[in-house]
Write an enzyme that holds these catalytic residues in place. Structure first.
Site, PDB file in Angstrom:
ATOM      1  N   GLY A 293       0.791  -1.213   0.000  1.00 17.40           N
ATOM      2  CA  GLY A 293       0.000   0.000   0.000  1.00 17.40           C
ATOM      3  C   GLY A 293       0.827   1.270   0.000  1.00 17.40           C
TER       4      GLY A 293
ATOM      5  N   LYS B 106       9.913   2.101   1.026  1.00 21.50           N
ATOM      6  CA  LYS B 106       8.753   2.276   1.905  1.00 21.50           C
ATOM      7  C   LYS B 106       8.379   3.760   1.937  1.00 21.50           C
ATOM      8  CE  LYS B 106       7.639   2.027   6.870  1.00 21.50           C
ATOM      9  NZ  LYS B 106       8.140   1.576   8.188  1.00 21.50           N
TER      10      LYS B 106
ATOM     11  N   ASP C  47      -2.677   7.247   1.940  1.00 24.00           N
ATOM     12  CA  ASP C  47      -1.845   8.186   1.180  1.00 24.00           C
ATOM     13  C   ASP C  47      -0.551   7.553   0.675  1.00 24.00           C
ATOM     14  OD1 ASP C  47      -0.264   8.011   3.463  1.00 24.00           O
ATOM     15  OD2 ASP C  47      -0.805   9.999   4.197  1.00 24.00           O
ATOM     16  N   GLY C  48      -0.280   6.305   1.082  1.00 25.45           N
ATOM     17  CA  GLY C  48       0.915   5.629   0.596  1.00 25.45           C
ATOM     18  C   GLY C  48       2.214   6.169   1.159  1.00 25.45           C
TER      19      GLY C  48
ATOM     20  N   ARG D 294      14.898  -0.145   1.636  1.00 21.00           N
ATOM     21  CA  ARG D 294      15.308  -1.318   2.389  1.00 21.00           C
ATOM     22  C   ARG D 294      15.621  -2.479   1.451  1.00 21.00           C
ATOM     23  NH1 ARG D 294       9.369  -2.060   5.289  1.00 21.00           N
ATOM     24  NH2 ARG D 294       8.158  -2.317   3.384  1.00 21.00           N
TER      25      ARG D 294
ATOM     26  N   ARG E  12       5.765 -13.031   0.823  1.00 22.55           N
ATOM     27  CA  ARG E  12       5.208 -13.299   2.136  1.00 22.55           C
ATOM     28  C   ARG E  12       4.316 -14.539   2.099  1.00 22.55           C
ATOM     29  NH1 ARG E  12       5.075  -7.763   4.025  1.00 22.55           N
ATOM     30  NH2 ARG E  12       6.132  -6.491   2.461  1.00 22.55           N
TER      31      ARG E  12
ATOM     32  N   ASP F 124       0.769 -11.770   6.386  1.00 23.05           N
ATOM     33  CA  ASP F 124       1.315 -10.891   5.348  1.00 23.05           C
ATOM     34  C   ASP F 124       2.600 -10.213   5.802  1.00 23.05           C
ATOM     35  OD1 ASP F 124      -0.971  -9.661   6.910  1.00 23.05           O
ATOM     36  OD2 ASP F 124      -0.005  -7.840   6.184  1.00 23.05           O
TER      37      ASP F 124
ATOM     38  N   ASP G 202       8.971  -5.922   7.968  1.00 23.24           N
ATOM     39  CA  ASP G 202       7.828  -5.095   8.370  1.00 23.24           C
ATOM     40  C   ASP G 202       7.873  -4.708   9.843  1.00 23.24           C
ATOM     41  OD1 ASP G 202       6.979  -5.201   5.787  1.00 23.24           O
ATOM     42  OD2 ASP G 202       5.431  -6.697   6.114  1.00 23.24           O
TER      43      ASP G 202
END
EC number: 2.7.7.-
Length: 474
Positions: free
Chosen positions: A81, A102, A114-115, A165, A172, A241, A251
């Protein structure tokens, strides 16, 4: 820098073409030069710098689609997202590594978001991923941090940021769930072949390559969580996920490193039921693997899947036992297993700092336990345990107390990523001062060294620092 695009070659069913959208007045404020050298990424190259920042669009960059079980409930479509996979590069070890940004802006999977990412979360991920790497815990890593003058709105307006990263892979458990529950069997076949080819090529020579690969995934996951438990790390959001098919920690959101020992500690203040509490992590790992194995029910028999899952618990226990033996300087699993339960009970009752205690244990003398006793209220209870422990070390074959202590200092860190230290570094960076961040990063990159000039960073958290809340908001 030569970008590869192997994942992109799978086709549009797996991802959507997405470009990085640079932030307003974006700045490169931190660059991981040792990692860059390993990946042959030259930030001094104007072209490379523009590619990494998103200023030079790459037509094969993409955002991935996947599903996932989130806090026990299934979400049939999730995806990157706010993330963009620029592509892959080869490391000096000959393996492929993803370059993944990211906070890159809206994607087809942003779900009205908004990403974007905020400086706070990007700094926390940078610090945690490098700290875990130094502790020998498989993890994604931070290559570059960008800040900006763009406001991103969460609970309050915050500074927007991006984090570049790397990881062996960003596939996943949820990738397999997406195609399985969508009934997209051809794509599931493709994904299996892709993982065998790029991540588990040694399994191709096995009699049953899929069984071999899944067994390796189970064992890697078990060893990863054993390491989490040994170093006192809590992930905070162990959704499927957020679980890597290549056995890496990915994550970083509301994570935490154990300070006062509390087995049922919950670092994520949004996890009201304690689903992902520290003591529950091993069980959650197995639950997630069960979810993953369902995705292969058309390829393997039920008994085969059960047999694969049965590798998990002995692998986790064996690896955890080895790690705890090293932390305690012992040479016998049986002796370690006799001593650890009572020790952890004492740590919990006394609210002892997990990192500080094991560092002090590493310095323990053969006939002196006063430094440890000064840490507790119930001195006699701990004295009894320490005397048992000292006797066990002295009874080891060819015991060399000094050498054993030296070896323990190489696995029991002096420095850990305390939440309040990250908080202070973030506040300073939000004012434009990155020096506290870099000082903290320096000791986390070599946490077993003494760094006498940074002793203050090894101190226990003050009371206000123990009550800071960490949420999923980023």
């Amino acid at each position: 820098m030569k970008l590869e695009h192997h994942f992109a070659s799978l086709g549009e069913a797996f991802s959507s073409e997405t470009l990085i959208q640079p932030l307003l007045e974006q700045r490169l404020v931190e660059f991981n030069q040792p990692l860059a050298a390993f990946l042959s990424v030259d930030i001094k190259s104007p072209e490379t710098k523009r590619i990494l920042s998103g200023e030079l669009p790459q037509k094969s960059s993409l955002s991935m689609v996947y599903a996932g079980h989130q806090f026990g409930g299934f979400s049939p479509q999730l995806g990157d997202g706010r993330g963009v996979l620029l592509g892959e590069v080869y490391g000096q070890d000959g393996l492929l590594y993803d370059l993944h940004m990211k906070g890159a802006g809206p994607t087809p999977f942003s779900r009205r978001g908004d990403g974007r990412a905020v400086l706070r979360s990007c700094m926390r991920e940078y610090l945690a991923s490098e700290a875990m790497t130094a502790l020998a815990v498989p993890s994604s890593r931070a290559l570059a941090l960008y800040d900006s003058r763009e406001a991103v709105y969460r609970e309050t307006p915050e500074a927007g940021a991006m984090l570049l990263r790397t990881a062996h892979g960003h596939i996943r458990f949820g990738h397999f769930e997406y195609f399985f529950y969508q009934g997209k069997h051809a794509e599931l076949d493709q994904l299996i072949d892709y993982c065998l080819t790029h991540y588990y090529p040694d399994c191709l020579a096995a009699e049953l390559p899929l069984v071999s690969m899944l067994t390796e995934v189970v064992k890697l996951t078990a060893r990863l969580i054993a390491k989490w438990q040994a170093v006192g790390f809590q992930h905070g959001v162990m959704n499927t996920d957020n679980f890597s098919f290549t056995g890496e920690t990915i994550d970083y959101g509301p994570y935490g490193f154990m300070e006062d020992y509390e087995p049922n500690w919950v670092c994520n203040h949004s996890d009201h039921e304690g689903r992902y509490a520290f003591s529950r992590q091993p069980g959650v790992g197995l639950w997630n693997l069960n979810c993953l194995m369902r995705c292969f029910s058309k390829y393997l028999e039920r008994d085969q899947l059960i047999a694969i899952l049965q590798c998990y618990e002995p692998e986790l226990q064996s690896h955890y036992d080895t790690l705890m033996m090293q932390k305690m300087g012992l040479d016998s699993v049986e002796v370690m297993q006799d001593l650890v339960p009572d020790l952890l009970t004492i740590l919990a009752a006394e609210k002892l700092d997990y990192t500080v205690f094991f560092r002090l244990l590493s310095h323990l003398e053969a006939n002196d336990c006063e430094p440890l006793l000064d840490e507790v209220v119930d001195r006699e209870r701990l004295r009894t345990w320490v005397e048992r422990y000292q006797a066990a070390r002295l009874a080891m074959v060819d015991v060399d107390w000094s050498q054993t202590s030296f070896d323990m200092l190489k696995v029991n860190p002096k420095f850990t990523l305390r939440n309040y230290l990250a908080h202070e570094a973030i506040l300073a960076a939000e004012r434009g001062d990155y020096l506290p961040f870099r000082r903290l990063l320096n000791v986390l990159n070599s946490p077993f060294e003494e760094h006498p000039e940074s002793n203050v960073l090894a101190q226990r958290a003050p009371e206000w620092g123990k009550s800071l809340e960490v949420s999923c908001s980023s």
